[in-house]
Design a protein around this motif. Structure first.
Motif, mmCIF file in Angstrom:
data_model
loop_
_atom_site.group_PDB
_atom_site.id
_atom_site.type_symbol
_atom_site.label_atom_id
_atom_site.label_comp_id
_atom_site.label_asym_id
_atom_site.label_seq_id
_atom_site.Cartn_x
_atom_site.Cartn_y
_atom_site.Cartn_z
ATOM 1 N N MET A 226 -9.206 29.120 -60.383
ATOM 2 C CA MET A 226 -7.872 29.558 -59.976
ATOM 3 C C MET A 226 -6.781 28.718 -60.616
ATOM 4 N N ARG B 110 -27.483 37.474 -55.479
ATOM 5 C CA ARG B 110 -26.852 36.392 -54.719
ATOM 6 C C ARG B 110 -25.625 36.857 -53.936
ATOM 7 N N PRO C 84 -8.464 33.938 -54.736
ATOM 8 C CA PRO C 84 -9.546 33.132 -54.162
ATOM 9 C C PRO C 84 -10.860 33.908 -54.009
ATOM 10 N N ALA C 85 -10.778 35.120 -53.476
ATOM 11 C CA ALA C 85 -12.015 35.886 -53.249
ATOM 12 C C ALA C 85 -12.723 36.172 -54.570
ATOM 13 N N VAL C 86 -11.936 36.430 -55.611
ATOM 14 C CA VAL C 86 -12.509 36.694 -56.933
ATOM 15 C C VAL C 86 -13.183 35.432 -57.467
ATOM 16 N N ALA C 87 -12.523 34.285 -57.285
ATOM 17 C CA ALA C 87 -13.075 33.022 -57.773
ATOM 18 C C ALA C 87 -14.391 32.693 -57.064
ATOM 19 N N ILE C 88 -14.418 32.861 -55.742
ATOM 20 C CA ILE C 88 -15.643 32.585 -54.977
ATOM 21 C C ILE C 88 -16.778 33.478 -55.468
ATOM 22 N N THR C 89 -16.463 34.763 -55.664
ATOM 23 C CA THR C 89 -17.490 35.710 -56.100
ATOM 24 C C THR C 89 -18.016 35.368 -57.489
ATOM 25 N N LEU C 90 -17.113 35.022 -58.400
ATOM 26 C CA LEU C 90 -17.534 34.687 -59.765
ATOM 27 C C LEU C 90 -18.464 33.480 -59.764
ATOM 28 N N VAL C 91 -18.136 32.480 -58.950
ATOM 29 C CA VAL C 91 -18.976 31.283 -58.882
ATOM 30 C C VAL C 91 -20.350 31.655 -58.332
ATOM 31 N N GLU C 92 -20.354 32.488 -57.290
ATOM 32 C CA GLU C 92 -21.625 32.928 -56.691
ATOM 33 C C GLU C 92 -22.435 33.737 -57.693
ATOM 34 N N LEU C 93 -21.752 34.498 -58.501
ATOM 35 C CA LEU C 93 -22.401 35.323 -59.528
ATOM 36 C C LEU C 93 -23.022 34.445 -60.617
ATOM 37 N N GLY C 94 -22.522 33.224 -60.728
ATOM 38 C CA GLY C 94 -23.061 32.315 -61.740
ATOM 39 C C GLY C 94 -22.191 32.200 -62.969
ATOM 40 N N MET C 95 -20.945 32.680 -62.888
ATOM 41 C CA MET C 95 -20.047 32.604 -64.033
ATOM 42 C C MET C 95 -18.936 31.615 -63.759
ATOM 43 N N ALA C 96 -19.044 30.421 -64.294
ATOM 44 C CA ALA C 96 -18.004 29.425 -64.043
ATOM 45 C C ALA C 96 -16.953 29.440 -65.151
#
Lengths: 287, 133, 131
Positions: A226, B110, C84-96
């Motif tokens: 972000m 996941r 924020p929700a997009v960032a959380i999802t991307l991290v969970e998806l494995g894309m940092a």
């Protein structure tokens, strides 16, 4: 129609008084429930049970719907009053003895029939008491669930330390559900306050295992996506040792031993310093 | 036991956008939190694209399901494509057959609570996911 | 066919993604951006995704590609406004998205690009943390 239903119907009054005296000796909790109420509940349950068992001996059938509904109310009110699930089940189970007594008196001459009928009646009462326990535990689970949600809300305060600098002091164990709430409230606060830096302080977190570390890394990565920097502070020596022993990689994460160190770094990065205005002003804090 | 059930075709890339919107509106209907909605819609997007690109098109069936006190959404992605020979390998992070980043299947797993995949070479692939509220 | 508009502001290119993109649209944005960087010799690219409700692995890959391609063309990419929700999802998806610079909003993103352009062309990896 088997015979135990007829016996119960014929001896309703005797069974009720036998049941009440049985409860009075074994399962009564006078501290939780008065005589009148227990008599009302027993009378009502016996009436419903007698009525239902005239048409069916299957607890799942429609005939037992009102009995089950009543037992649900009983379970709920007893849980609210502070009975244990076992005590709640005993309310139904203690009906067994007076029912069996009535059967014994009615079928003295035919032992084999007596056994069959005792088995059938006992079976039915067991199922009803199991249902009561299930209900009681269900209500307890609802309570636990509600309390968990309330605790989650209480446990994640995001505080503003300075313009553009947030802190999240974590206290207690971090599990997945809590981490998601923590993550959300921190990231939302970053957007709302337009903060460039967020400090997660784990002074109050008792242990950091691989899972907790992963949760923290995820939160910090999400903040970076972000456009905010996230520092980790409050790492006690014992936790630092655990982190290294577990082989957790925190190299991409800015860590500081104390919250104040992290705050000083955040101030420095945003081009601010703290100076004393009294006496011989000491130099701004070096990092 | 499904409380509500619809089936949608996935044949062109605009259909992927459409099933994403379906997933969004159903998740909103069940009052999923914003993060849960986003995770669910993202998983839908990954799997719908899989159905389109690896399965050569197929269908998505959406259902509202109940388990005791909780409600959830089940999505079933079905195609008649070439299938997956080694599911274990396909579920591994970084595995890719189409030049992607290899996060489609493993990543979407996941993002949901339940994930089941059935596939046979030559017979197509079925992926079933559930996200509980 | 519809396209995502690219604005040229000085040395920078500005893109605001506001629609739920289908895959071809994302691909055409990637092509349009790289050709415009080359054409104008742009030094910076700012992509604002504050109105995007989801970023899946396809869009994530496209963003990573744009950043990598513009780096080759000597332009810096900044991604702004991720929810924020997009960032959380991307991290969970494995894309940092490790190679991408990020900023909270367009204003800060422009600041970041300006700093980069003032510093000169040598590439530096400060991991999004400007001094």
């Amino acid at each position: 129609m088997s015979a135990f239903q007829q016996v119960i119907k014929a001896n309703e009054t005797a069974i009720l008084s036998g049941w009440l005296s049985e409860m009075a000796t074994s399962t009564r909790r006078t501290d939780l429930m008065g005589d009148t109420e227990i008599r009302q509940q027993a009378t009502e349950l016996l009436r419903l049970f007698t009525e239902a068992s005239q048409t069916s001996s299957d607890v799942q059938s429609a005939a037992f719907a009102s009995t089950k509904e009543f037992l649900k109310d009983v379970a709920k009110s007893r849980m609210d009053q502070g009975f244990t699930p076992a005590e709640t089940a005993l309310f139904v189970l203690s009906m067994k003895q007076p029912v069996f007594n009535a059967l014994r008196d009615a079928m003295k001459s035919n032992p084999s029939e007596l056994v069959t009928e005792i088995w059938a009646a006992g079976n039915l009462l067991d199922k009803l008491s199991m249902l009561t326990v299930t209900n009681a535990i269900g209500f307890r689970e609802l309570t636990i669930q509600r309390q968990q949600e309330e605790m989650l809300e209480l446990s994640t305060p995001v505080v503003k330390l300075w313009d553009g600098i947030l802190a999240l002091p974590l206290i207690g164990t971090l599990d997945s559900a809590r981490t998601q709430v923590v993550m959300e409230s921190l990231l939302t606060a970053i957007v709302d306050t337009n903060s460039q830096v967020a400090i997660i302080d784990i002074t109050g977190v008792p242990t950091v295992d691989t899972l907790v570390a992963q949760h923290l890394i995820k939160t910090i990565t999400a903040a970076r996506l972000m456009g905010a920097d996230c520092y980790l502070s409050g790492i006690r020596p014992a936790i630092a040792q655990t982190i290294v022993h577990l082989g957790i990689d925190l190299t991409d994460i800015q860590t500081k031993a104390k919250l104040s160190d992290a705050f000083a770094l955040a101030l420095q990065r945003s081009g601010k310093t703290v100076v004393s205005t009294k006496g011989s002003a000491p130099k701004p804090k070096e990092l | 036991m499904a409380l509500k059930r619809e089936t949608y075709r996935i044949d062109v890339s605009n259909d992927v956008v459409r099933v994403r919107q379906v997933a969004r509106s159903w998740a909103a209907e069940l009052k999923f939190s914003l993060v849960d909605q986003t995770k669910f819609v993202t998983a839908t997007s990954e799997l719908a694209r899989n159905t389109l690109e690896h399965g050569g098109g197929g269908t998505m069936t959406a259902e509202i399901v109940e388990n005791g006190t909780k409600k959830g959404i089940r999505l079933i992605f079905d195609d008649q494509g070439p299938g997956i020979a080694n599911i274990e390998l396909a579920l591994r992070d970084g595995y890719t057959s189409a030049g992607g980043m290899g996060l489609g299947l493993s990543g979407s797993k996941r993002l949901v609570n339940e994930f089941e995949i059935n596939s046979e070479p030559g017979r197509g692939t079925t992926v079933t996911i559930i996200r509980w509220k | 066919m519809d396209r995502i508009p690219i604005l040229k502001v000085g040395d920078c290119l500005l893109v605001t993604i506001q629609v739920d993109m289908h895959d071809e649209l994302a691909m055409s944005l990637q092509e349009d951006l790289t050709s415009q960087i080359a054409r104008y010799g742009s030094r910076g690219v700012l992509i604002d995704i504050s109105s995007l409700e989801i970023v899946d692995s396809f869009i994530g890959r496209m963003l990573a590609n744009i950043a990598a391609m513009s780096r080759v063309l000597d332009a810096q990419t900044v991604l702004t406004g991720m929810q924020p929700a997009v960032a959380i999802t991307l991290v969970e998806l494995g894309m940092a998205l490790p190679g991408i610079k990020t900023a909270l909003n367009v204003e800060r993103g422009m600041q970041l690009l300006q700093e980069y352009m003032d510093e000169g062309p040598e590439p530096e990896e400060t991991d999004g943390s400007e001094a």
